[in-house]
Design a protein around this motif. Structure first.
Motif, PDB file in Angstrom:
ATOM      1  N   ALA A   1     -10.328   9.456 -17.674  1.00 23.84           N
ATOM      2  CA  ALA A   1     -11.538   8.926 -17.033  1.00 23.84           C
ATOM      3  C   ALA A   1     -11.592   9.248 -15.546  1.00 23.84           C
ATOM      4  N   GLY A   2     -10.496   9.744 -14.996  1.00 21.60           N
ATOM      5  CA  GLY A   2     -10.467  10.061 -13.564  1.00 21.60           C
ATOM      6  C   GLY A   2     -10.428   8.836 -12.679  1.00 21.60           C
ATOM      7  N   VAL A   3      -9.858   7.727 -13.207  1.00 17.14           N
ATOM      8  CA  VAL A   3      -9.732   6.510 -12.396  1.00 17.14           C
ATOM      9  C   VAL A   3      -8.264   6.303 -12.039  1.00 17.14           C
ATOM     10  N   LYS A   4      -8.027   5.628 -10.916  1.00 16.44           N
ATOM     11  CA  LYS A   4      -6.665   5.399 -10.433  1.00 16.44           C
ATOM     12  C   LYS A   4      -6.073   4.167 -11.123  1.00 16.44           C
ATOM     13  N   LEU A   5      -4.788   4.266 -11.451  1.00 17.71           N
ATOM     14  CA  LEU A   5      -4.047   3.163 -12.067  1.00 17.71           C
ATOM     15  C   LEU A   5      -2.826   2.871 -11.200  1.00 17.71           C
ATOM     16  N   MET A   6      -2.750   1.644 -10.707  1.00 20.84           N
ATOM     17  CA  MET A   6      -1.644   1.209  -9.855  1.00 20.84           C
ATOM     18  C   MET A   6      -1.041  -0.061 -10.452  1.00 20.84           C
ATOM     19  N   ILE A   7       0.263  -0.253 -10.251  1.00 19.08           N
ATOM     20  CA  ILE A   7       0.957  -1.403 -10.800  1.00 19.08           C
ATOM     21  C   ILE A   7       1.292  -2.365  -9.658  1.00 19.08           C
ATOM     22  N   ALA A   8       1.145  -3.663  -9.921  1.00 19.23           N
ATOM     23  CA  ALA A   8       1.344  -4.685  -8.882  1.00 19.23           C
ATOM     24  C   ALA A   8       2.835  -4.996  -8.709  1.00 19.23           C
ATOM     25  N   HIS A   9       3.470  -4.247  -7.827  1.00 14.87           N
ATOM     26  CA  HIS A   9       4.865  -4.487  -7.461  1.00 14.87           C
ATOM     27  C   HIS A   9       4.930  -4.680  -5.944  1.00 14.87           C
TER      28      HIS A   9
ATOM     29  N   VAL B   1      11.778  -5.202 -14.636  1.00 14.67           N
ATOM     30  CA  VAL B   1      10.828  -4.222 -14.102  1.00 14.67           C
ATOM     31  C   VAL B   1      10.780  -4.222 -12.575  1.00 14.67           C
ATOM     32  N   HIS B   2      11.006  -5.365 -11.931  1.00 12.41           N
ATOM     33  CA  HIS B   2      10.957  -5.397 -10.469  1.00 12.41           C
ATOM     34  C   HIS B   2      12.030  -4.492  -9.867  1.00 12.41           C
ATOM     35  N   VAL B   3      13.264  -4.640 -10.351  1.00 11.46           N
ATOM     36  CA  VAL B   3      14.356  -3.824  -9.826  1.00 11.46           C
ATOM     37  C   VAL B   3      14.175  -2.368 -10.237  1.00 11.46           C
ATOM     38  N   ALA B   4      13.798  -2.138 -11.481  1.00 10.02           N
ATOM     39  CA  ALA B   4      13.593  -0.768 -11.952  1.00 10.02           C
ATOM     40  C   ALA B   4      12.515  -0.064 -11.140  1.00 10.02           C
ATOM     41  N   ASP B   5      11.485  -0.795 -10.727  1.00  5.78           N
ATOM     42  CA  ASP B   5      10.430  -0.177  -9.914  1.00  5.78           C
ATOM     43  C   ASP B   5      10.948   0.230  -8.546  1.00  5.78           C
ATOM     44  N   LEU B   6      11.764  -0.618  -7.922  1.00  2.80           N
ATOM     45  CA  LEU B   6      12.311  -0.263  -6.612  1.00  2.80           C
ATOM     46  C   LEU B   6      13.193   0.980  -6.717  1.00  2.80           C
ATOM     47  N   LEU B   7      13.971   1.076  -7.793  1.00  5.58           N
ATOM     48  CA  LEU B   7      14.813   2.256  -7.975  1.00  5.58           C
ATOM     49  C   LEU B   7      13.962   3.484  -8.276  1.00  5.58           C
ATOM     50  N   ASP B   8      12.852   3.307  -8.979  1.00  7.45           N
ATOM     51  CA  ASP B   8      11.937   4.417  -9.218  1.00  7.45           C
ATOM     52  C   ASP B   8      11.397   4.952  -7.898  1.00  7.45           C
ATOM     53  N   SER B   9      11.131   4.047  -6.954  1.00 14.00           N
ATOM     54  CA  SER B   9      10.670   4.459  -5.633  1.00 14.00           C
ATOM     55  C   SER B   9      11.783   5.145  -4.852  1.00 14.00           C
ATOM     56  N   LEU B  10      12.959   4.538  -4.843  1.00 14.61           N
ATOM     57  CA  LEU B  10      14.088   5.121  -4.100  1.00 14.61           C
ATOM     58  C   LEU B  10      14.425   6.517  -4.600  1.00 14.61           C
ATOM     59  N   PHE B  11      14.459   6.688  -5.933  1.00 16.66           N
ATOM     60  CA  PHE B  11      14.895   7.950  -6.523  1.00 16.66           C
ATOM     61  C   PHE B  11      13.740   8.904  -6.782  1.00 16.66           C
TER      62      PHE B  11
ATOM     63  N   LYS C   1      -3.059  -1.546   0.388  1.00 12.38           N
ATOM     64  CA  LYS C   1      -2.773  -0.208  -0.127  1.00 12.38           C
ATOM     65  C   LYS C   1      -3.715   0.129  -1.285  1.00 12.38           C
ATOM     66  N   PHE C   2      -3.901  -0.822  -2.195  1.00 10.60           N
ATOM     67  CA  PHE C   2      -4.781  -0.577  -3.335  1.00 10.60           C
ATOM     68  C   PHE C   2      -6.207  -0.313  -2.880  1.00 10.60           C
ATOM     69  N   LEU C   3      -6.674  -1.060  -1.905  1.00  4.06           N
ATOM     70  CA  LEU C   3      -8.032  -0.845  -1.408  1.00  4.06           C
ATOM     71  C   LEU C   3      -8.173   0.535  -0.767  1.00  4.06           C
ATOM     72  N   GLU C   4      -7.119   1.014  -0.118  1.00  3.01           N
ATOM     73  CA  GLU C   4      -7.131   2.381   0.424  1.00  3.01           C
ATOM     74  C   GLU C   4      -7.235   3.395  -0.712  1.00  3.01           C
ATOM     75  N   VAL C   5      -6.509   3.139  -1.797  1.00  2.00           N
ATOM     76  CA  VAL C   5      -6.564   4.020  -2.965  1.00  2.00           C
ATOM     77  C   VAL C   5      -7.977   4.063  -3.530  1.00  2.00           C
TER      78      VAL C   5
ATOM     79  N   GLN D   1      -2.475   8.269  -2.972  1.00  2.00           N
ATOM     80  CA  GLN D   1      -2.242   8.027  -4.389  1.00  2.00           C
ATOM     81  C   GLN D   1      -1.632   6.635  -4.589  1.00  2.00           C
ATOM     82  N   PRO D   2      -1.850   6.031  -5.755  1.00  2.00           N
ATOM     83  CA  PRO D   2      -1.274   4.708  -6.016  1.00  2.00           C
ATOM     84  C   PRO D   2       0.247   4.735  -5.946  1.00  2.00           C
ATOM     85  N   ALA D   3       0.820   3.638  -5.484  1.00  2.00           N
ATOM     86  CA  ALA D   3       2.276   3.511  -5.434  1.00  2.00           C
ATOM     87  C   ALA D   3       2.650   2.057  -5.703  1.00  2.00           C
ATOM     88  N   PRO D   4       3.227   1.788  -6.881  1.00  2.00           N
ATOM     89  CA  PRO D   4       3.535   2.722  -7.966  1.00  2.00           C
ATOM     90  C   PRO D   4       2.312   3.056  -8.812  1.00  2.00           C
ATOM     91  N   ASP D   5       2.329   4.254  -9.367  1.00  3.96           N
ATOM     92  CA  ASP D   5       1.214   4.673 -10.211  1.00  3.96           C
ATOM     93  C   ASP D   5       1.536   4.397 -11.681  1.00  3.96           C
TER      94      ASP D   5
END
Length: 336
Positions: free
Chosen positions: A117-125, A183-193, A296-300, A306-310
């Motif tokens: 659909a060409g819409v942005k998807l962001m996760i609330a972390h 998921v909270h910790v896994a998301d931070l590691l996804d960002s770090l790595f 950040k989401f409003l900027e997206v 781009q969304p972070a996390p997407d």
């Protein structure tokens, strides 16, 4: 900019309403059509919208007729997918409460429908936007720790049954503490790595705490081997007492070839004691991570970064949780 909050099932919706209300450039509506089906005493619906001075609509269809630019989905976890699919069908950007979904199949479908659909998807972390994590990431990215070999993460909290009972419903929530807190910790590691995927997962769980109140697991330990060779261990338990002065906390320890770094995401506080409650007090200060994430989401939505996390980041964390439950079931490590 028009933003709609879909459902008050998740109490984070109140923090997001507060953050949105700080933005004079945002017009807000909310809907919570399932509020009458919740447990007695669980506030929601027009009563909660009125508390925040937000216009209330009676249904999701009414929201689509209103014409939002974006929505924030705060429903029960298993309902994220249908609401995301509705948003995508109307060309509306999405900020979804975590976890992205309760299954990899649903998470993949959400990513796919938004991309088509060409819409942005962001996760609330919001912890991604905390001062403590941003400083840890700067240290990691600069090489100050050398090559990181291991991570110890904790995300402990109170049993959430006293605020929203659906958190302990295995269908609506997707599980217990392993779903809620891994998921909270896994998301931070996804960002770090930088999105390096997990290679294998081993997990154990128990119901030592609160076994008289719930059927889902209340304690868990998840070990994750990443493709970059890092081994991360996550304590994802509902182990804080009911009288704890806040919901819980989140910590990370990175062990590298050149040093160790410890992070406490909620350590920016002043401790106290109350004779009224006969308990400790906790006064937080510093950056409001919820506000930073919403900004950040409003900027997206406005066409910015781009969304972070997407959505694909959210899919990776859901994959870890699903593998953790498979490992708990079989007693064996699970290869992703």
């Amino acid at each position: 900019m028009r933003i709609a909050v879909l459902s008050f099932a998740h109490l984070h919706s109140m923090a997001y309403l507060n953050a949105l209300s700080q933005r004079p450039d945002v017009e807000i509506v909310a809907t919570d059509p399932d509020h009458a089906n919740r447990e007695p005493g669980e506030i929601g619906g027009p009563e909660l919208a009125e508390r925040f001075g937000v216009r209330y609509l009676d249904s999701y269809d009414a929201v689509w007729e209103w014409g939002p630019d974006a929505v924030i989905i705060c429903s029960e976890n298993s309902l994220h997918r249908p609401l995301t699919e509705q948003a995508a069908a109307h060309g509306v950007h999405v900020l979804s409460e975590k976890p992205l979904a309760t299954t990899v199949e649903d998470a993949q479908a959400m990513v796919d429908v938004c991309e088509r659909a060409g819409v942005k998807l962001m996760i609330a972390h919001p912890v991604r936007y905390s001062t403590a994590f941003l400083e840890l990431k700067d240290a990691y990215d600069s090489g100050a720790l050398g090559s990181v070999k291991a991570v110890l993460g904790t995300n402990n909290g109170q049993l959430p049954i006293h605020s929203r009972k659906w958190f302990v419903d295995p269908v609506l929530a997707g599980g217990g503490s392993v779903t809620d807190h891994t998921v909270h910790v896994a998301d931070l590691l996804d960002s770090l790595f930088d999105g390096v995927p997990a290679r294998s997962v081993y997990a154990v769980s128990n119901k030592i705490l609160h076994s008289d109140q719930v059927e889902v697991e209340t304690g868990g330990l998840v070990s994750i081997e990443y493709a970059n060779g890092v081994i991360a261990t996550v304590d994802c338990s509902w182990s804080k007492p009911d009288s704890y002065p806040t919901w819980g906390g989140l910590t990370l320890q990175l062990v590298g070839s050149k040093g160790i770094a410890d992070m406490d995401a909620f350590n920016a506080r002043i401790d106290g004691q109350s004779d009224v409650t006969n308990n400790a007090l906790w006064f937080s200060y510093g950056v409001n991570a919820d506000q930073a994430m919403i900004n950040k989401f409003l900027e997206v939505v406005a066409g910015g970064p781009q969304p972070a996390p997407d959505g694909r980041s959210g899919l990776r964390t859901v994959s870890i949780v699903e593998a953790a439950y498979e490992s708990i079931r079989t007693g064996q490590p699970v290869t992703l």
